[in-house]
Scaffold this motif. Structure first.
Motif, PDB file in Angstrom:
ATOM      1  N   HIS A  38      10.537  16.815  -1.488  1.00  7.02           N
ATOM      2  CA  HIS A  38       9.766  16.707  -2.726  1.00  7.02           C
ATOM      3  C   HIS A  38       8.310  17.135  -2.571  1.00  7.02           C
ATOM      4  N   GLY A  39       7.889  17.431  -1.347  1.00 11.96           N
ATOM      5  CA  GLY A  39       6.565  17.986  -1.110  1.00 11.96           C
ATOM      6  C   GLY A  39       5.428  17.156  -1.675  1.00 11.96           C
ATOM      7  N   SER A  40       4.600  17.802  -2.510  1.00 11.36           N
ATOM      8  CA  SER A  40       3.403  17.144  -3.040  1.00 11.36           C
ATOM      9  C   SER A  40       3.665  16.425  -4.358  1.00 11.36           C
ATOM     10  N   ASN A  41       4.921  16.359  -4.786  1.00 12.40           N
ATOM     11  CA  ASN A  41       5.238  15.678  -6.042  1.00 12.40           C
ATOM     12  C   ASN A  41       4.950  14.179  -5.944  1.00 12.40           C
ATOM     13  N   GLU A  42       4.580  13.596  -7.052  1.00  7.07           N
ATOM     14  CA  GLU A  42       4.357  12.152  -7.078  1.00  7.07           C
ATOM     15  C   GLU A  42       5.715  11.455  -7.087  1.00  7.07           C
ATOM     16  N   ILE A  43       5.853  10.434  -6.258  1.00 12.18           N
ATOM     17  CA  ILE A  43       7.153   9.767  -6.158  1.00 12.18           C
ATOM     18  C   ILE A  43       7.385   8.891  -7.390  1.00 12.18           C
ATOM     19  N   THR A  44       8.645   8.808  -7.776  1.00 12.76           N
ATOM     20  CA  THR A  44       9.008   8.051  -8.975  1.00 12.76           C
ATOM     21  C   THR A  44       9.180   6.570  -8.633  1.00 12.76           C
ATOM     22  N   PHE A  45       9.322   5.772  -9.675  1.00 12.47           N
ATOM     23  CA  PHE A  45       9.552   4.342  -9.475  1.00 12.47           C
ATOM     24  C   PHE A  45      10.843   4.121  -8.693  1.00 12.47           C
ATOM     25  N   GLU A  46      11.884   4.895  -9.019  1.00 17.88           N
ATOM     26  CA  GLU A  46      13.170   4.759  -8.326  1.00 17.88           C
ATOM     27  C   GLU A  46      13.034   5.112  -6.851  1.00 17.88           C
ATOM     28  N   ASN A  56       0.829  -1.221   0.000  1.00 17.44           N
ATOM     29  CA  ASN A  56       0.000   0.000   0.000  1.00 17.44           C
ATOM     30  C   ASN A  56       0.858   1.264   0.000  1.00 17.44           C
ATOM     31  N   LEU A  57       1.928   1.251  -0.754  1.00 13.59           N
ATOM     32  CA  LEU A  57       2.821   2.405  -0.818  1.00 13.59           C
ATOM     33  C   LEU A  57       2.072   3.657  -1.279  1.00 13.59           C
ATOM     34  N   PRO A  58       2.380   4.799  -0.658  1.00 18.04           N
ATOM     35  CA  PRO A  58       1.720   6.047  -1.065  1.00 18.04           C
ATOM     36  C   PRO A  58       2.226   6.521  -2.427  1.00 18.04           C
ATOM     37  N   LYS A  59       1.494   7.415  -3.039  1.00 18.35           N
ATOM     38  CA  LYS A  59       1.872   7.923  -4.348  1.00 18.35           C
ATOM     39  C   LYS A  59       2.571   9.273  -4.256  1.00 18.35           C
ATOM     40  N   LYS A  60       2.254  10.050  -3.221  1.00 16.81           N
ATOM     41  CA  LYS A  60       2.809  11.395  -3.075  1.00 16.81           C
ATOM     42  C   LYS A  60       3.964  11.406  -2.057  1.00 16.81           C
ATOM     43  N   ALA A  61       4.957  12.235  -2.327  1.00 16.75           N
ATOM     44  CA  ALA A  61       6.119  12.328  -1.436  1.00 16.75           C
ATOM     45  C   ALA A  61       5.720  12.766  -0.030  1.00 16.75           C
ATOM     46  N   GLN A  62       4.724  13.647   0.067  1.00 18.91           N
ATOM     47  CA  GLN A  62       4.306  14.163   1.361  1.00 18.91           C
ATOM     48  C   GLN A  62       3.661  13.091   2.248  1.00 18.91           C
ATOM     49  N   ALA A  97      11.084 -10.086   1.792  1.00 20.89           N
ATOM     50  CA  ALA A  97      10.770  -8.750   1.264  1.00 20.89           C
ATOM     51  C   ALA A  97      11.878  -8.171   0.418  1.00 20.89           C
ATOM     52  N   ARG A  98      13.038  -8.832   0.366  1.00 13.38           N
ATOM     53  CA  ARG A  98      14.120  -8.283  -0.447  1.00 13.38           C
ATOM     54  C   ARG A  98      13.704  -8.227  -1.924  1.00 13.38           C
ATOM     55  N   ASN A  99      12.786  -9.107  -2.350  1.00 19.31           N
ATOM     56  CA  ASN A  99      12.302  -9.094  -3.727  1.00 19.31           C
ATOM     57  C   ASN A  99      11.563  -7.797  -4.059  1.00 19.31           C
ATOM     58  N   TYR A 100      11.020  -7.150  -3.021  1.00 20.97           N
ATOM     59  CA  TYR A 100      10.270  -5.920  -3.253  1.00 20.97           C
ATOM     60  C   TYR A 100      11.202  -4.786  -3.675  1.00 20.97           C
ATOM     61  N   GLY A 101      12.471  -4.915  -3.344  1.00 16.96           N
ATOM     62  CA  GLY A 101      13.430  -3.888  -3.720  1.00 16.96           C
ATOM     63  C   GLY A 101      13.743  -3.895  -5.202  1.00 16.96           C
ATOM     64  N   LYS A 102      13.269  -4.926  -5.924  1.00 18.86           N
ATOM     65  CA  LYS A 102      13.542  -5.031  -7.355  1.00 18.86           C
ATOM     66  C   LYS A 102      12.326  -4.640  -8.192  1.00 18.86           C
ATOM     67  N   GLY A 103      11.357  -4.030  -7.519  1.00 19.18           N
ATOM     68  CA  GLY A 103      10.197  -3.552  -8.255  1.00 19.18           C
ATOM     69  C   GLY A 103       9.006  -4.463  -8.184  1.00 19.18           C
ATOM     70  N   ASN A 104       9.104  -5.582  -7.434  1.00 22.39           N
ATOM     71  CA  ASN A 104       7.979  -6.497  -7.333  1.00 22.39           C
ATOM     72  C   ASN A 104       7.001  -6.060  -6.271  1.00 22.39           C
ATOM     73  N   PHE A 105       6.422  -4.890  -6.442  1.00 19.14           N
ATOM     74  CA  PHE A 105       5.439  -4.395  -5.499  1.00 19.14           C
ATOM     75  C   PHE A 105       4.493  -3.479  -6.238  1.00 19.14           C
ATOM     76  N   LYS A 106       3.398  -3.148  -5.590  1.00 19.23           N
ATOM     77  CA  LYS A 106       2.386  -2.303  -6.211  1.00 19.23           C
ATOM     78  C   LYS A 106       2.024  -1.161  -5.287  1.00 19.23           C
ATOM     79  N   THR A 107       1.587  -0.069  -5.859  1.00 20.74           N
ATOM     80  CA  THR A 107       1.019   0.990  -5.059  1.00 20.74           C
ATOM     81  C   THR A 107      -0.434   0.649  -4.792  1.00 20.74           C
ATOM     82  N   SER A 108      -1.027   1.342  -3.827  1.00 15.44           N
ATOM     83  CA  SER A 108      -2.423   1.062  -3.478  1.00 15.44           C
ATOM     84  C   SER A 108      -3.337   1.281  -4.668  1.00 15.44           C
ATOM     85  N   SER A 109      -2.964   2.163  -5.571  1.00 16.47           N
ATOM     86  CA  SER A 109      -3.812   2.450  -6.725  1.00 16.47           C
ATOM     87  C   SER A 109      -3.744   1.342  -7.769  1.00 16.47           C
TER      88      SER A 109
END
Length: 291
Positions: A228-236, A123-129, A277-289
């Motif tokens: 980064h305030g209200s900016n949307e966080i990047t994949f990286e 359930n990672l957030p989308k916004k930096a804030q 959870a180390r696999n999640y560091g390679k991009g194997n995760f989803k945002t809540s959206s």
């Protein structure tokens, strides 16, 4: 005012809304049931006095609060929709569909009462804030769950208090506080002392260095994300967040396991998912959206 009088006044207020159907609707019963569940939970907690809550009591308190908030949310949502205004309850984390549990509740209990980091990171957030509150919320639940599995001694309790206190320093750093360095130095010393007590005063061990490195990595990331305030966080950035949180949790878990073994108690860290959870560091995760 007597409880019966207050109950009658609440019932009358509910009955004003068409959705209540005289207090017989499902939403009305959900609200009443939630209130009763929360009240019962608080009364039980009162009986415990100054005693430390065990895991089952903490679990019951969380469940009661979830039922209480969901009950109120369901009623207000139905009442608002009857007036032509829709309310989205998803941001409250109470998942108004009763067949779905909240992310925190699911993460806490899906693996036999242990906080599951992989489930939480879904359930990672989308916004930096939103990153900082999300991270601190997860860290707090992880620490509470880990502490419940450690020996119930003053030394371990002191460690986890000092640990949360130390991580809180980074909030003042991200807000630009001038006292950050002084505060960090003081809390670093108190945390180091708490760690030393559990390592038998043998100085800094490999597990100790690993834990300090994990704490600093997580703290640095949170401070950087604040910029980064209200900016949307990047994949990286999402990948970095997952990596930092996994490293943080794994390092604390390994230290706690080592310290617990010195006291004759073995801790199984597998249910926490901090190795898987180390696999999640390679991009194997989803945002809540994306779920």
């Amino acid at each position: 005012m007597e409880l019966s009088e207050k109950s009658e006044k609440l019932f009358r207020a509910m009955s004003v809304f068409d959705t209540s159907k005289g207090g017989t609707s499902d939403d009305s019963w959900n609200l009443v049931d939630g209130l009763l569940s929360m009240g019962k939970g608080l009364m039980e907690m009162k009986k415990s006095g100054s005693q430390e809550l065990n895991f089952e009591q903490r679990k019951e308190l969380i469940v009661s609060m979830v039922e209480w908030t969901r009950g109120i949310g369901l009623f207000v949502k139905a009442a608002s929709e009857s007036k032509g205004q829709s309310i989205d309850l998803s941001s409250f984390g109470i998942d108004y569909d009763n067949s779905v549990e909240s992310p925190i509740k699911r993460a806490m209990y899906e693996t036999q009462g242990t906080f599951s980091l992989p489930h939480y990171l879904e359930n990672l957030p989308k916004k930096a804030q939103d990153v900082e509150p999300f991270a601190y919320n997860g860290m707090s639940h992880f620490i509470d769950s880990l502490e419940s599995k450690c020996p119930a001694t003053t030394e371990f309790k002191d460690l986890f208090v000092k640990l949360e206190d130390y991580m809180a320093c980074f909030k003042s750093a991200s807000s630009g506080s001038k006292d950050f360095k002084v505060d960090m130095s003081r809390k670093s010393q108190t945390l180091f002392k708490a760690m030393s007590v559990l390592t038998g005063g043998s100085g800094i061990s490999v597990d100790s260095w690993r834990m300090l490195d994990g704490l600093l990595t997580m703290g640095k990331f949170l401070v950087d994300m604040k910029k980064h305030g209200s900016n949307e966080i990047t994949f990286e950035q999402r990948t970095e967040m997952v990596g930092s949180m996994v490293k943080w949790a794994r390092s604390i878990g390994l230290f706690a396991r080592m310290a617990s073994e010195k006291k004759g108690k073995t801790i199984d860290l597998t249910p926490f998912g901090i190795f898987h959870a180390r696999n999640y560091g390679k991009g194997n995760f989803k945002t809540s959206s994306e779920l």
